[in-house]
Design an enzyme around this catalytic site. Structure first.
Site, PDB file in Angstrom:
ATOM      1  N   ASP A  34     134.456   7.382-136.983  1.00 21.35           N
ATOM      2  CA  ASP A  34     134.365   8.389-135.915  1.00 21.35           C
ATOM      3  C   ASP A  34     135.262   9.590-136.205  1.00 21.35           C
ATOM      4  O   ASP A  34     136.284   9.468-136.878  1.00 21.35           O
ATOM      5  CB  ASP A  34     134.760   7.734-134.581  1.00 21.35           C
ATOM      6  CG  ASP A  34     134.335   8.574-133.388  1.00 21.35           C
ATOM      7  OD1 ASP A  34     133.462   9.452-133.540  1.00 21.35           O
ATOM      8  OD2 ASP A  34     134.886   8.348-132.292  1.00 21.35           O
TER       9      ASP A  34
ATOM     10  N   ARG B 141     129.087  20.795-136.717  1.00 22.07           N
ATOM     11  CA  ARG B 141     129.316  19.343-136.740  1.00 22.07           C
ATOM     12  C   ARG B 141     128.756  18.687-138.012  1.00 22.07           C
ATOM     13  O   ARG B 141     129.340  17.751-138.546  1.00 22.07           O
ATOM     14  CB  ARG B 141     128.697  18.695-135.497  1.00 22.07           C
ATOM     15  CG  ARG B 141     129.346  19.144-134.183  1.00 22.07           C
ATOM     16  CD  ARG B 141     128.656  18.474-132.994  1.00 22.07           C
ATOM     17  NE  ARG B 141     128.729  17.028-133.111  1.00 22.07           N
ATOM     18  CZ  ARG B 141     129.779  16.285-132.743  1.00 22.07           C
ATOM     19  NH1 ARG B 141     130.838  16.864-132.211  1.00 22.07           N
ATOM     20  NH2 ARG B 141     129.769  14.982-132.891  1.00 22.07           N
TER      21      ARG B 141
ATOM     22  N   SER C 271     132.306   1.156-128.499  1.00 25.80           N
ATOM     23  CA  SER C 271     131.039   1.908-128.475  1.00 25.80           C
ATOM     24  C   SER C 271     129.830   1.094-128.948  1.00 25.80           C
ATOM     25  O   SER C 271     129.017   1.569-129.742  1.00 25.80           O
ATOM     26  CB  SER C 271     131.160   3.200-129.288  1.00 25.80           C
ATOM     27  OG  SER C 271     132.187   4.018-128.765  1.00 25.80           O
TER      28      SER C 271
ATOM     29  N   ASN D  40     133.964  12.874-137.162  1.00 28.54           N
ATOM     30  CA  ASN D  40     133.392  13.913-138.045  1.00 28.54           C
ATOM     31  C   ASN D  40     133.247  15.249-137.316  1.00 28.54           C
ATOM     32  O   ASN D  40     133.519  16.308-137.891  1.00 28.54           O
ATOM     33  CB  ASN D  40     132.000  13.501-138.536  1.00 28.54           C
ATOM     34  CG  ASN D  40     132.030  12.258-139.396  1.00 28.54           C
ATOM     35  OD1 ASN D  40     133.087  11.826-139.821  1.00 28.54           O
ATOM     36  ND2 ASN D  40     130.867  11.677-139.635  1.00 28.54           N
TER      37      ASN D  40
ATOM     38  N   ASN E 173     123.378   7.500-130.185  1.00 31.60           N
ATOM     39  CA  ASN E 173     123.529   8.809-130.830  1.00 31.60           C
ATOM     40  C   ASN E 173     122.266   9.685-130.754  1.00 31.60           C
ATOM     41  O   ASN E 173     122.324  10.883-131.043  1.00 31.60           O
ATOM     42  CB  ASN E 173     123.989   8.657-132.283  1.00 31.60           C
ATOM     43  CG  ASN E 173     125.438   8.220-132.425  1.00 31.60           C
ATOM     44  OD1 ASN E 173     125.804   7.489-133.339  1.00 31.60           O
ATOM     45  ND2 ASN E 173     126.298   8.671-131.514  1.00 31.60           N
TER      46      ASN E 173
ATOM     47  N   ARG F  88     138.692   1.517-136.069  1.00 30.61           N
ATOM     48  CA  ARG F  88     138.042   2.717-135.539  1.00 30.61           C
ATOM     49  C   ARG F  88     138.949   3.911-135.789  1.00 30.61           C
ATOM     50  O   ARG F  88     140.121   3.894-135.421  1.00 30.61           O
ATOM     51  CB  ARG F  88     137.751   2.624-134.045  1.00 30.61           C
ATOM     52  CG  ARG F  88     137.002   3.877-133.578  1.00 30.61           C
ATOM     53  CD  ARG F  88     136.643   3.886-132.119  1.00 30.61           C
ATOM     54  NE  ARG F  88     135.811   5.054-131.823  1.00 30.61           N
ATOM     55  CZ  ARG F  88     134.733   5.047-131.052  1.00 30.61           C
ATOM     56  NH1 ARG F  88     134.340   3.929-130.492  1.00 30.61           N
ATOM     57  NH2 ARG F  88     134.057   6.159-130.843  1.00 30.61           N
TER      58      ARG F  88
ATOM     59  N   SER G  75     124.511   5.190-133.969  1.00 31.18           N
ATOM     60  CA  SER G  75     124.333   4.199-132.907  1.00 31.18           C
ATOM     61  C   SER G  75     123.043   4.447-132.132  1.00 31.18           C
ATOM     62  O   SER G  75     122.460   5.545-132.187  1.00 31.18           O
ATOM     63  CB  SER G  75     125.530   4.233-131.943  1.00 31.18           C
ATOM     64  OG  SER G  75     125.425   5.342-131.061  1.00 31.18           O
TER      65      SER G  75
HETATM   66  C1  IPE Z   1     130.352   5.534-132.444  1.00 32.17           C
HETATM   67  O1  IPE Z   1     130.864   6.820-132.325  1.00 32.17           O
HETATM   68  C2  IPE Z   1     129.154   5.514-133.337  1.00 32.17           C
HETATM   69  C3  IPE Z   1     129.389   5.821-134.740  1.00 32.17           C
HETATM   70  C4  IPE Z   1     130.547   6.026-135.311  1.00 32.17           C
HETATM   71  C5  IPE Z   1     128.206   5.879-135.558  1.00 32.17           C
HETATM   72  P1  IPE Z   1     130.456   7.772-131.117  1.00 32.17           P
HETATM   73  O2  IPE Z   1     131.189   9.041-131.317  1.00 32.17           O
HETATM   74  O3  IPE Z   1     128.987   7.858-130.995  1.00 32.17           O
HETATM   75  O4  IPE Z   1     131.010   6.978-129.845  1.00 32.17           O
HETATM   76  P2  IPE Z   1     131.489   7.509-128.434  1.00 32.17           P
HETATM   77  O5  IPE Z   1     130.441   8.460-127.936  1.00 32.17           O
HETATM   78  O6  IPE Z   1     132.801   8.199-128.648  1.00 32.17           O
HETATM   79  O7  IPE Z   1     131.637   6.284-127.607  1.00 32.17           O
HETATM   80  C1  IPE Z   2     131.020   9.933-136.007  1.00 32.26           C
HETATM   81  O1  IPE Z   2     131.540  11.197-135.783  1.00 32.26           O
HETATM   82  C2  IPE Z   2     129.675   9.982-136.678  1.00 32.26           C
HETATM   83  C3  IPE Z   2     128.546   9.655-135.788  1.00 32.26           C
HETATM   84  C4  IPE Z   2     128.657   9.212-134.566  1.00 32.26           C
HETATM   85  C5  IPE Z   2     127.206   9.843-136.317  1.00 32.26           C
HETATM   86  P1  IPE Z   2     131.227  12.006-134.446  1.00 32.26           P
HETATM   87  O2  IPE Z   2     130.041  12.872-134.686  1.00 32.26           O
HETATM   88  O3  IPE Z   2     131.116  11.110-133.278  1.00 32.26           O
HETATM   89  O4  IPE Z   2     132.532  12.904-134.340  1.00 32.26           O
HETATM   90  P2  IPE Z   2     133.322  13.268-133.020  1.00 32.26           P
HETATM   91  O5  IPE Z   2     133.655  11.984-132.336  1.00 32.26           O
HETATM   92  O6  IPE Z   2     132.423  14.119-132.192  1.00 32.26           O
HETATM   93  O7  IPE Z   2     134.531  13.989-133.503  1.00 32.26           O
HETATM   94 MG    MG Z   3     132.477  10.379-131.977  1.00 29.86          MG
END
Ligand code: IPE
Ligand code: IPE
Ligand code: MG
Length: 243
Positions: A21, A34, A197, A23, A69, A189, A66
């Protein structure tokens, strides 16, 4: 038996699972879109996979996308799907040559045919490998997985292949996407969020957790090593009182 943190022989985790998480925030901090962060995140995976054999990590499971997502913008979702396709094409040879066996967990139904095809090919191409078992959770949700498993289990009951009285806690895992994998010993995490999550709900019942502030694109093999070492010093009691 409590483990001695100073003893170099302490056992590290055999199965590490990572919620990759942060990115988006990593990209945002650089004033970039993003998807720039997702590309940087994908590039971190190779170093982490390659560090596994030296740390005694036989199984590595990473959460890539997920079931929740899909709620993101169409641009981000499409960009991620394209990244997964390109990543598989680019990494197949290296993964194959480096002894990595790749599997995917999650529901494939919603993924596009081209991506499914690439996933199948990568699984097939690496099926003889055994150095590290890399599992990628793609369109994965723990609740969705349990629901799909329950559906298959119910079908076996309806077909007379399984008796309701025989269902115990060994039964359901045989229907999960992870049926051939051991439970994760350590779940990491990144990005400072202290939640799971919807990741590996059933399988992580007794996992150790590490919630670290590092954003995924900044995660290194050195950090994995540090977390594996600190895992080795933990006293896993599984509900029992140590003798
Ligand atoms: C969890 O991260 C899913 C992945 C890392 C693929 P999210 O960014 O989607 O989770 P939440 O929204 O913070 O719970
Ligand atoms: C995790 O990074 C990757 C995926 C969930 C695909 P995020 O895209 O959730 O990054 P943040 O949490 O918004 O920083
Ligand atoms: Mg995230």
């Amino acid at each position: 038996m409590p483990k001695d943190p100073h003893n170099a022989q302490v056992a590290g985790p055999r199965h590490v699972a990572i919620i990759m998480d942060g990115n988006g925030r990593w990209a945002q901090a650089r004033g970039r879109p993003r998807l720039f962060g997702h590309h940087a995140g994908a590039r971190r995976v190779r170093e982490v996979v390659e560090a596994c054999p030296g740390l005694g990590v036989k199984y590595l499971t990473v959460f890539a996308f997920s079931t929740e997502n899909w709620k993101r913008t169409q641009v981000e979702v499409a960009g991620l799907m394209s990244l997964f396709r390109r990543y598989i094409v680019k990494e197949t040879r290296t993964l194959k040559d480096n002894g990595i066996r790749v599997r995917f967990i999650g529901d494939r139904v919603r993924l596009d045919a081209k991506l499914i095809d690439l996933m199948d090919t990568l699984e097939r191409e690496t099926q003889e490998n055994d150095l590290v078992h890399l599992t990628v959770a793609l369109n994965y949700g723990g609740r969705d997985e349990v629901a799909r498993a329950t559906k298959r289990l119910a079908r076996d009951v309806a077909d007379g292949k399984l008796h309701p009285e025989d269902v115990d806690e060994e039964t359901l895992p045989r229907y999960l996407d992870t049926r051939v994998l051991p439970d994760p010993d350590l779940v990491i995490r990144t990005s400072g969020e202290a939640r799971i999550s919807n990741f590996l709900l059933w399988q992580s019942a007794y996992s150790e957790y590490e919630f670290i502030d590092t954003l995924w694109p900044d995660f290194t093999a050195a950090e994995l090593e540090r977390l594996c070492k600190s895992f080795g010093a933990r006293d896993r009691r599984f509900g029992a009182v140590p003798a």
